[in-house]
Write an enzyme that holds these catalytic residues in place. Structure first.
Site, PDB file in Angstrom:
ATOM      1  N   PHE A   8     -22.628  24.907  39.153  1.00 59.46           N
ATOM      2  CA  PHE A   8     -22.926  23.603  38.582  1.00 59.46           C
ATOM      3  C   PHE A   8     -24.168  23.658  37.705  1.00 59.46           C
ATOM      4  CE2 PHE A   8     -20.427  22.195  42.222  1.00 59.46           C
ATOM      5  CZ  PHE A   8     -19.763  21.068  41.759  1.00 59.46           C
ATOM      6  N   ASP A   9     -24.066  23.088  36.514  1.00 59.78           N
ATOM      7  CA  ASP A   9     -25.252  22.722  35.761  1.00 59.78           C
ATOM      8  C   ASP A   9     -25.959  21.617  36.548  1.00 59.78           C
ATOM      9  OD1 ASP A   9     -27.028  22.322  33.473  1.00 59.78           O
ATOM     10  OD2 ASP A   9     -25.823  20.544  33.039  1.00 59.78           O
TER      11      ASP A   9
END
Length: 215
Positions: A8-9
């Protein structure tokens, strides 16, 4: 969406950091004698590496760009990183993915020390095996380099991992490392920006993405 590892960013994907980032950019610019009263004009700083964004937006040389970054950090580390909120539904999504037996990571251009504090403060650090960010000297702010580093450190096969992000930098980094990518439309990248990178999946809302994972 069968991948065992989900990357995940952070900004614009897990949290909405709009207030903290734009106010800290505004503070940095004021320190350089640049007046920018409109915080919405600074939202494009959310996502990309800060140094390059300061240099490109205000035609700064690298030395002055670093001055801007350091001024930004003066405010951000004290108050800016707490001017943030977890997107509605993120906690349930992360909990569900862990329950499915997937391993979660954060991959952000933000310095690791800030990303770890944000995850701790807002209580979602417990879902992630490890948080990967950049160094304060600018090392690994580039998503291509960051994801290559993560894959090497965790010994992950690219086909086993999925990158989720809201800006083109996330999608480019994924593609150049052989990862499939999910583009999310609720963050700060425009639909045109995201679809221009031909992600494997595109979801306008977090709810749509969550449903896709539990099918």
């Amino acid at each position: 969406m069968h991948h065992a590892s989900i990357l995940f960013d952070l900004d614009g994907t897990l949290t909405d950091p709009r207030e903290g980032i734009t106010r800290s950019v505004q503070y940095a610019l004021a320190k350089l004698g640049i007046d920018e009263p409109d915080l919405t004009a600074l939202e494009h700083f959310i996502g990309p590496p800060l140094l390059q964004c300061f240099m490109a937006t205000y035609a700064l040389d690298e030395a002055t760009g670093w001055q801007a970054v350091n001024h930004y950090r003066e405010r951000f580390k004290v108050s800016g990183l707490y001017e943030n909120r977890l997107f509605d539904g993120v906690d349930a999504l992360l909990q569900g993915l862990v329950a499915q037996g997937r391993t979660l990571y954060i991959a952000t251009s933000k310095p690791t020390v800030f990303a770890e504090e944000i995850a701790r403060h807002f209580g979602f650090d417990r879902y992630f095996k490890r948080i990967y960010g950049s160094e304060l000297d600018g090392t690994r702010t580039n998503k291509v380099e960051l994801l290559a580093h993560l894959l090497e450190c965790e010994r992950l096969a690219p086909e086993s991992a999925l990158m989720i992000g809201d800006r083109k930098h996330d999608l480019i980094g994924a593609r150049q490392n052989g990862l499939q990518a999910v583009a999310v439309g609720y963050g700060f990248g425009s639909r045109e920006e995201l679809l221009g990178e031909a992600p494997a999946f595109h979801f306008e809302t977090l709810e749509e993405m969550h449903r896709a994972f539990i099918r």
